[in-house]
Motif scaffolding. Structure first.
Motif, PDB file in Angstrom:
ATOM      1  N   SER A 192       1.691   2.299   7.255  1.00 30.31           N
ATOM      2  CA  SER A 192       2.443   2.379   6.000  1.00 30.31           C
ATOM      3  C   SER A 192       1.418   2.367   4.866  1.00 30.31           C
ATOM      4  N   PRO A 193       1.001   3.537   4.381  1.00 30.62           N
ATOM      5  CA  PRO A 193      -0.147   3.623   3.473  1.00 30.62           C
ATOM      6  C   PRO A 193      -0.034   2.805   2.193  1.00 30.62           C
ATOM      7  N   LEU A 194       1.179   2.616   1.678  1.00 26.65           N
ATOM      8  CA  LEU A 194       1.336   1.926   0.405  1.00 26.65           C
ATOM      9  C   LEU A 194       1.697   0.455   0.572  1.00 26.65           C
ATOM     10  N   GLN A 195       1.891   0.005   1.817  1.00 29.70           N
ATOM     11  CA  GLN A 195       2.186  -1.409   2.023  1.00 29.70           C
ATOM     12  C   GLN A 195       0.891  -2.216   1.916  1.00 29.70           C
ATOM     13  N   VAL A 196       0.986  -3.383   1.269  1.00 35.56           N
ATOM     14  CA  VAL A 196      -0.160  -4.278   1.102  1.00 35.56           C
ATOM     15  C   VAL A 196       0.009  -5.465   2.043  1.00 35.56           C
ATOM     16  N   SER A 197      -1.051  -5.798   2.773  1.00 33.97           N
ATOM     17  CA  SER A 197      -0.994  -6.902   3.726  1.00 33.97           C
ATOM     18  C   SER A 197      -1.820  -8.085   3.231  1.00 33.97           C
ATOM     19  N   GLY A 198      -1.389  -9.267   3.614  1.00 35.70           N
ATOM     20  CA  GLY A 198      -2.101 -10.477   3.229  1.00 35.70           C
ATOM     21  C   GLY A 198      -1.315 -11.686   3.673  1.00 35.70           C
ATOM     22  N   PRO A 199      -1.735 -12.891   3.249  1.00 33.72           N
ATOM     23  CA  PRO A 199      -0.985 -14.098   3.615  1.00 33.72           C
ATOM     24  C   PRO A 199       0.417 -14.037   3.021  1.00 33.72           C
ATOM     25  N   ALA A 200       1.417 -14.464   3.823  1.00 34.87           N
ATOM     26  CA  ALA A 200       2.812 -14.326   3.402  1.00 34.87           C
ATOM     27  C   ALA A 200       3.487 -15.681   3.328  1.00 34.87           C
ATOM     28  N   ALA A 201       4.326 -15.841   2.312  1.00 35.69           N
ATOM     29  CA  ALA A 201       5.093 -17.082   2.174  1.00 35.69           C
ATOM     30  C   ALA A 201       5.959 -17.320   3.407  1.00 35.69           C
ATOM     31  N   GLY A 202       6.384 -16.230   4.057  1.00 29.98           N
ATOM     32  CA  GLY A 202       7.241 -16.350   5.225  1.00 29.98           C
ATOM     33  C   GLY A 202       6.617 -17.069   6.401  1.00 29.98           C
ATOM     34  N   LEU A 203       5.276 -17.147   6.444  1.00 28.26           N
ATOM     35  CA  LEU A 203       4.605 -17.836   7.549  1.00 28.26           C
ATOM     36  C   LEU A 203       4.005 -19.181   7.121  1.00 28.26           C
ATOM     37  N   ALA A 204       4.125 -19.511   5.832  1.00 24.72           N
ATOM     38  CA  ALA A 204       3.506 -20.749   5.335  1.00 24.72           C
ATOM     39  C   ALA A 204       4.079 -21.977   6.026  1.00 24.72           C
ATOM     40  N   VAL A 205       5.375 -21.954   6.279  1.00 22.50           N
ATOM     41  CA  VAL A 205       6.031 -23.121   6.875  1.00 22.50           C
ATOM     42  C   VAL A 205       5.540 -23.354   8.294  1.00 22.50           C
ATOM     43  N   ILE A 206       5.502 -22.291   9.089  1.00 20.33           N
ATOM     44  CA  ILE A 206       5.095 -22.443  10.488  1.00 20.33           C
ATOM     45  C   ILE A 206       3.608 -22.795  10.594  1.00 20.33           C
ATOM     46  N   VAL A 207       2.772 -22.258   9.694  1.00 16.61           N
ATOM     47  CA  VAL A 207       1.344 -22.614   9.699  1.00 16.61           C
ATOM     48  C   VAL A 207       1.164 -24.077   9.310  1.00 16.61           C
ATOM     49  N   PHE A 208       1.924 -24.547   8.338  1.00 23.07           N
ATOM     50  CA  PHE A 208       1.861 -25.961   7.935  1.00 23.07           C
ATOM     51  C   PHE A 208       2.158 -26.867   9.128  1.00 23.07           C
ATOM     52  N   GLU A 209       3.180 -26.489   9.923  1.00 21.41           N
ATOM     53  CA  GLU A 209       3.535 -27.284  11.102  1.00 21.41           C
ATOM     54  C   GLU A 209       2.411 -27.264  12.138  1.00 21.41           C
ATOM     55  N   ILE A 210       1.789 -26.092  12.332  1.00 20.38           N
ATOM     56  CA  ILE A 210       0.677 -25.988  13.287  1.00 20.38           C
ATOM     57  C   ILE A 210      -0.463 -26.914  12.877  1.00 20.38           C
ATOM     58  N   VAL A 211      -0.838 -26.855  11.596  1.00 19.76           N
ATOM     59  CA  VAL A 211      -1.968 -27.652  11.105  1.00 19.76           C
ATOM     60  C   VAL A 211      -1.665 -29.149  11.222  1.00 19.76           C
ATOM     61  N   GLN A 212      -0.403 -29.532  10.922  1.00 21.97           N
ATOM     62  CA  GLN A 212      -0.034 -30.944  10.989  1.00 21.97           C
ATOM     63  C   GLN A 212      -0.012 -31.459  12.421  1.00 21.97           C
ATOM     64  N   GLN A 213       0.489 -30.639  13.344  1.00 23.16           N
ATOM     65  CA  GLN A 213       0.714 -31.102  14.715  1.00 23.16           C
ATOM     66  C   GLN A 213      -0.469 -30.829  15.649  1.00 23.16           C
ATOM     67  N   GLN A 214      -1.149 -29.681  15.465  1.00 29.19           N
ATOM     68  CA  GLN A 214      -2.205 -29.301  16.396  1.00 29.19           C
ATOM     69  C   GLN A 214      -3.597 -29.270  15.777  1.00 29.19           C
ATOM     70  N   GLY A 215      -3.654 -29.340  14.456  1.00 28.95           N
ATOM     71  CA  GLY A 215      -4.939 -29.312  13.778  1.00 28.95           C
ATOM     72  C   GLY A 215      -5.343 -27.898  13.376  1.00 28.95           C
ATOM     73  N   LEU A 216      -6.224 -27.823  12.375  1.00 23.24           N
ATOM     74  CA  LEU A 216      -6.658 -26.524  11.846  1.00 23.24           C
ATOM     75  C   LEU A 216      -7.380 -25.693  12.897  1.00 23.24           C
ATOM     76  N   SER A 217      -8.073 -26.355  13.818  1.00 27.35           N
ATOM     77  CA  SER A 217      -8.838 -25.621  14.835  1.00 27.35           C
ATOM     78  C   SER A 217      -7.946 -24.835  15.788  1.00 27.35           C
ATOM     79  N   ALA A 218      -6.664 -25.221  15.894  1.00 27.53           N
ATOM     80  CA  ALA A 218      -5.739 -24.508  16.793  1.00 27.53           C
ATOM     81  C   ALA A 218      -5.291 -23.182  16.206  1.00 27.53           C
ATOM     82  N   LEU A 219      -5.429 -23.021  14.888  1.00 26.67           N
ATOM     83  CA  LEU A 219      -4.916 -21.823  14.231  1.00 26.67           C
ATOM     84  C   LEU A 219      -5.642 -20.562  14.689  1.00 26.67           C
ATOM     85  N   GLY A 220      -6.968 -20.639  14.881  1.00 24.02           N
ATOM     86  CA  GLY A 220      -7.747 -19.471  15.299  1.00 24.02           C
ATOM     87  C   GLY A 220      -7.278 -18.890  16.626  1.00 24.02           C
TER      88      GLY A 220
END
Length: 498
Positions: A59-87
């Motif tokens: 999709s040539p005109l779509q812009v990709s980047g960090p999305a508010a839609g995933l902020a909640v699930i990432v917050f839970e990952i960091v809280q429960q599994q730690g930042l190192s689990a995100l990679g």
């Protein structure tokens, strides 16, 4: 790509890239903070999303980047599994997306009910608002949406703390500047984003008054924000919690990306999205984000719509915006350190409120009856009270109820005939989300120079997911000056003929 270097196209892409860069910078940092990670992690994702995914995107005109839609699930990952689990989670999620694109399943994500997707986004919006409300006071959000909600009155009554009150005032300045600018900005400056105005205004207030509020912390070098996976990567990838979370992120990120791409297609008359290529490109981006220890990415509608509205014509505008982020972070990190945390929280509070679109629920109720509106509300409530994946699964389960009366006749037969300058497409059976990818592909392949007659006389039932897709296709074709006629339309299809 050569088209991007023609004179008029190059200048429009260059201008659009500046606008997207100005929109993306505060959002990249704000979403990182909402995700419970340092702001530079969001900037790395923005750089990869712009430069790498911009080159590969379907999709040539779509812009990709960090999305508010995933902020909640990432917050839970960091809280429960730690930042190192995100990679490791992102590496596996990216691989899943790449394989899904190669297997050509991108079109199936469009079959997810709009009621489920918008209910999910509304639930995320509520969680962002109640979480970032605490950051407005220079406090940290709690571990769940309900806990954040219950703690909100305490923040208000705790305003006797002078530092918290100052931070809250800075957040209000951001919100007021952002909304105020969007309401009063002159036509000549309509491309200057309200989020940027709000952040600049709050930063100047905090700087000149010397307010003792928390500010953004970024490293001297962007390379120090890159955190490579630990040595036991293979063992981590085999962990059940990593596998299940990676599947959830891959599913949600893909759905949000491809629905955003469909929305971007409705905004312009240029090249249509190749959904499978877009899905694989997002997978490559998330793979790289995983290896860099950054945030997950999706295609994001706010930045994408800014790109289209600013006159972007090719993928060059997306690529350049990533280059501008990289240049700014590399050359001016000291400037980012003057931004108050409460200012970024203010932007996200406004973003979260806008995700809760009651107009969409009213649209579903008005056009398709109570069931889709119930699906929307149930998805929203479940996302807020449990978690993101449970909410989506509940929504999908409820949307299946629409098919129960038609379970014996779920097939859809499509016949095409041509004569003179007309082309008839006859639908026979049940048009449901099961048949949506095939039906959508057939409609998109129809000839441009002929009158299309859509014969639905023998269509026994159409669910709201397919009806929305048909409505968008008819609107887009008519807006392009092509004629579409509906024959035999009744019930909810009669509205499509209007």
């Amino acid at each position: 790509m050569l088209k991007a270097f023609s004179g008029g196209t190059l200048s429009r892409d260059f201008t659009a890239s500046i606008v997207v860069f100005l929109v993306a910078m505060p959002l990249c940092m704000g979403i990182a903070i909402a995700s419970g990670v340092p702001p530079e992690k969001g900037l790395v994702t923005g750089i990869i999303g712009g430069i790498v995914v911009g080159l590969l995107a379907g999709s040539p005109l779509q812009v990709s980047g960090p999305a508010a839609g995933l902020a909640v699930i990432v917050f839970e990952i960091v809280q429960q599994q730690g930042l190192s689990a995100l990679g490791p989670i992102l590496i596996l999620a990216g691989a899943i997306q790449v394989i899904a694109g190669l297997l050509r399943v991108g079109g199936w994500f469009r079959a997810i009910s709009p009621a489920v997707v918008h209910g999910m986004l509304a639930g995320i919006g509520v969680l962002i608002v109640v979480g970032q409300f605490h950051v407005l006071f220079d406090d940290k959000p709690l571990s769940s949406g309900l806990a954040n909600l219950l703690a909100m009155p305490g923040q208000i009554f705790g305003l006797t703390n002078q530092d918290a009150a100052m931070a809250f005032a800075v957040g209000l300045v951001t919100i007021g500047g952002m909304i105020g600018w969007e309401k009063v900005r002159p036509a000549s400056m309509k491309l200057l984003p309200g989020a940027l105005v709000g952040v600049v205004l709050a930063t100047l207030v905090a700087f000149f008054l010397g307010l003792p509020v928390a500010r953004v912390v970024v490293p001297e070098s962007i390379m120090s924000a890159v955190t490579l996976p630990e040595g036991n990567l293979l063992a981590q990838l085999m962990t059940p919690s990593v596998i299940t979370t990676a599947i959830a992120i891959a599913f949600i990120a893909s759905a949000e990306t491809l629905l955003s791409a469909a929305a971007v297609d409705r905004m312009h008359d240029g090249v249509r999205t190749n959904y499978n290529r877009e899905l694989s490109a997002q997978g490559v981006g998330n793979l790289l984000c995983g290896f860099a220890g950054a945030l997950p990415m999706t295609g994001v509608i706010v930045r994408s719509s800014a790109n289209v509205q600013a006159g972007g014509k090719t993928r060059l505008s997306t690529i350049l915006h990533g280059i501008w982020i990289l240049g700014f972070v590399a050359l001016l990190p000291w400037l980012l350190r003057e931004i108050p945390m409460a200012a970024l929280a203010g932007i996200l509070v406004v973003t979260g409120v806008r995700l809760v679109s009651l107009d969409h629920a009213k649209h579903l109720l008005h056009r398709y009856g109570p069931l889709p509106a119930v699906v929307w509300a149930a998805t929203l409530v479940t996302v807020v009270t449990t978690d993101l994946l449970t909410g989506v699964l509940v929504g999908i389960g409820l949307s299946l109820l629409e098919m129960l009366p038609h379970v014996r006749r779920l097939g859809l037969k499509i016949d095409e005939t041509s004569w003179d300058n007309k082309h008839e497409v006859a639908l026979d059976g049940t048009a449901s989300f099961f048949s949506l990818p095939g039906l959508s592909a057939r409609l998109e392949a129809l000839p441009a120079g002929r009158v299309i007659i859509l014969n639905v006389e023998r269509l026994g039932h159409i669910d709201h997911t397919c009806a929305e897709m048909l409505r968008e296709w008819i609107d887009r074709r008519r807006n392009a000056g092509m004629e579409v006629e509906l024959f035999g339309a009744a019930g909810r299809l009669r509205q499509l003929a209007a």
